[in-house]
Design a protein around this motif. Structure first.
Motif, PDB file in Angstrom:
ATOM      1  N   VAL A  69       4.629  -4.406  -5.686  1.00 43.94           N
ATOM      2  CA  VAL A  69       3.724  -5.229  -6.451  1.00 43.94           C
ATOM      3  C   VAL A  69       4.242  -6.578  -6.423  1.00 43.94           C
ATOM      4  O   VAL A  69       3.412  -7.497  -6.026  1.00 43.94           O
ATOM      5  N   ILE A  70       5.418  -6.866  -6.133  1.00 46.55           N
ATOM      6  CA  ILE A  70       5.887  -8.184  -6.030  1.00 46.55           C
ATOM      7  C   ILE A  70       5.555  -8.643  -4.456  1.00 46.55           C
ATOM      8  O   ILE A  70       5.181  -9.675  -4.347  1.00 46.55           O
ATOM      9  N   ALA A  71       5.818  -7.660  -3.637  1.00 44.34           N
ATOM     10  CA  ALA A  71       5.294  -8.115  -2.063  1.00 44.34           C
ATOM     11  C   ALA A  71       4.037  -8.590  -1.849  1.00 44.34           C
ATOM     12  O   ALA A  71       3.777  -9.480  -1.267  1.00 44.34           O
ATOM     13  N   SER A  72       3.079  -7.838  -2.583  1.00 47.30           N
ATOM     14  CA  SER A  72       1.410  -8.257  -2.462  1.00 47.30           C
ATOM     15  C   SER A  72       1.134  -9.485  -2.737  1.00 47.30           C
ATOM     16  O   SER A  72       0.504 -10.249  -2.293  1.00 47.30           O
ATOM     17  N   TYR A 175      -0.968  -7.856   2.200  1.00 44.62           N
ATOM     18  CA  TYR A 175      -1.674  -8.007   0.932  1.00 44.62           C
ATOM     19  C   TYR A 175      -2.571  -6.950   0.718  1.00 44.62           C
ATOM     20  O   TYR A 175      -2.453  -6.295  -0.422  1.00 44.62           O
ATOM     21  N   LEU A 176      -3.497  -6.838   1.666  1.00 45.65           N
ATOM     22  CA  LEU A 176      -4.760  -5.885   1.396  1.00 45.65           C
ATOM     23  C   LEU A 176      -4.177  -4.442   1.293  1.00 45.65           C
ATOM     24  O   LEU A 176      -4.483  -3.768   0.517  1.00 45.65           O
ATOM     25  N   TYR A 181      -1.261   0.181  -3.324  1.00 49.00           N
ATOM     26  CA  TYR A 181      -0.347   1.189  -3.883  1.00 49.00           C
ATOM     27  C   TYR A 181      -0.470   0.694  -5.350  1.00 49.00           C
ATOM     28  O   TYR A 181      -1.200  -0.019  -5.889  1.00 49.00           O
ATOM     29  N   ARG A 182       0.258   1.578  -6.150  1.00 52.17           N
ATOM     30  CA  ARG A 182       0.382   1.573  -7.539  1.00 52.17           C
ATOM     31  C   ARG A 182      -1.188   1.435  -8.284  1.00 52.17           C
ATOM     32  O   ARG A 182      -1.322   0.590  -8.911  1.00 52.17           O
ATOM     33  N   SER A 183      -1.745   2.644  -8.203  1.00 55.75           N
ATOM     34  CA  SER A 183      -3.224   2.322  -8.877  1.00 55.75           C
ATOM     35  C   SER A 183      -3.312   2.621 -10.283  1.00 55.75           C
ATOM     36  O   SER A 183      -3.941   2.474 -10.874  1.00 55.75           O
ATOM     37  N   ALA A 242     -11.458  -4.882  -6.502  1.00 57.72           N
ATOM     38  CA  ALA A 242     -11.952  -4.412  -5.255  1.00 57.72           C
ATOM     39  C   ALA A 242     -10.828  -3.389  -4.671  1.00 57.72           C
ATOM     40  O   ALA A 242     -11.094  -2.215  -4.089  1.00 57.72           O
ATOM     41  N   ALA A 243      -9.755  -4.006  -4.142  1.00 51.30           N
ATOM     42  CA  ALA A 243      -8.668  -3.154  -3.615  1.00 51.30           C
ATOM     43  C   ALA A 243      -8.396  -2.091  -4.245  1.00 51.30           C
ATOM     44  O   ALA A 243      -7.719  -1.160  -3.364  1.00 51.30           O
TER      45      ALA A 243
END
Length: 311
Positions: A69-72, A175-176, A181-183, A242-243
């Motif tokens: 979450v932080i890295a995206s 980022y994409l 992750y983390r749906s 969308a992602a």
């Protein structure tokens, strides 16, 4: 609205809004890293306002922050700042090509680590879209004397810019990829953290390379804030949605619509020329992207029918 329909529709609108970056940037008298920081900051403020209105602010504290979450968010902010810096140290063709390698990079990562299957048809459509992108942005052009010409050129003089361009492409791809992750995190909460950590990352970059606002006038501030709302809050929030609902390859196929919109604005508003090869590229991008949408939607509708038949 099913998840695929939501994913494709939000991605199309997001890519369309992204295509207006050039129009806004030409009316703002500051560096691109300031523009990127504004997009992140305005986006965070708007999402926070929505969460306050919906009384969902407690979700922010209850959401477990994980590295993905932080890295995206950090990757999104830094890729935008790195891209702008790259244009200062290398050719525009190199910088644009390298950042647009991001969606392809994310597709490969998703296939390896998330085990997302890429059908042969989707791979063909993505290849056609990427080739069309190269035509649209002028990486591959045609000269009557030399024939097809590739304008990419890497040298020692442009090494720093090329590395920054590569970093922007890797950052965009990460980022994409990380957005897959983390749906379990809702799109509005995820968008807030993307904007927040993107702004923090660019803020750290400002410590290394302080920005300048000396040439900003009233008109520039209006354009900057408008860009932050439409292409920051609007486009990037929709991209987050969308992602969450599309596979990386599906996302990539539609994302290149941004290049066609950008080229169209240049032609309509700035009297830029359109070559035959660019027109072919636009057809490839639109055809490949819309082809993936049609195929994805058809598969989505066929699954319930098959399940009902088997039952």
């Amino acid at each position: 609205m099913n998840t695929k329909t939501l994913g494709y529709s939000t991605m199309i609108v997001s890519a369309t809004l992204m295509g207006f970056v050039g129009l806004f940037a030409r009316n703002i008298n500051t560096s691109g890293d300031v523009i990127a920081f504004t997009r992140m900051t305005v986006g965070a403020i708007c999402i926070l306002a929505i969460l306050l209105y919906q009384r969902k602010v407690p979700l922010l504290s209850s959401t477990k922050l994980t590295p993905s979450v932080i890295a995206s968010g950090a990757c999104l902010g830094l890729c935008l700042a790195a891209y702008v810096s790259a244009t200062q140290y290398t050719t525009l063709a190199n910088a644009v090509f390298l950042i647009y390698s991001g969606p392809v990079f994310s597709t490969i990562l998703a296939a390896i680590f998330l085990k997302e299957r890429i059908s042969r048809l989707t791979a063909m459509l993505l290849s056609a879209v990427f080739l069309g992108c190269l035509f649209v942005i002028g990486i591959i052009s045609y000269d009557s004397q030399s024939g097809l010409v590739i304008t990419l050129s890497f040298s020692r003089e442009t090494f720093i810019g090329d590395m920054l361009g590569l970093a922007s492409g890797v950052g965009y791809g990460l980022y994409l990829f990380l957005s897959r992750y983390r749906s379990d995190v809702s799109s509005d909460v995820r968008s807030f953290f993307n904007f927040l950590f993107g702004a923090v990352a660019i803020g750290i970059y400002f410590i290394i390379s302080p920005p300048s606002l000396a040439e900003m006038d009233t008109s520039s501030w209006i354009w900057l804030l408008a860009m932050g709302f439409f292409i920051g809050f609007g486009a990037l929030s929709l991209l987050t949605i969308a992602a969450k609902h599309l596979k990386a390859a599906e996302l990539a196929c539609v994302s290149y619509l941004e290049t066609v919109v950008g080229a169209g604005i240049g032609i309509l508003l700035f009297s830029e020329s359109l070559t035959l090869l660019q027109a072919i590229g636009g057809i490839l991008v639109i055809g490949g992207g819309m082809g993936e949408v049609v195929i994805g939607m058809r598969k989505k509708h066929q699954l319930p029918k098959q399940a009902q038949f088997e039952h």
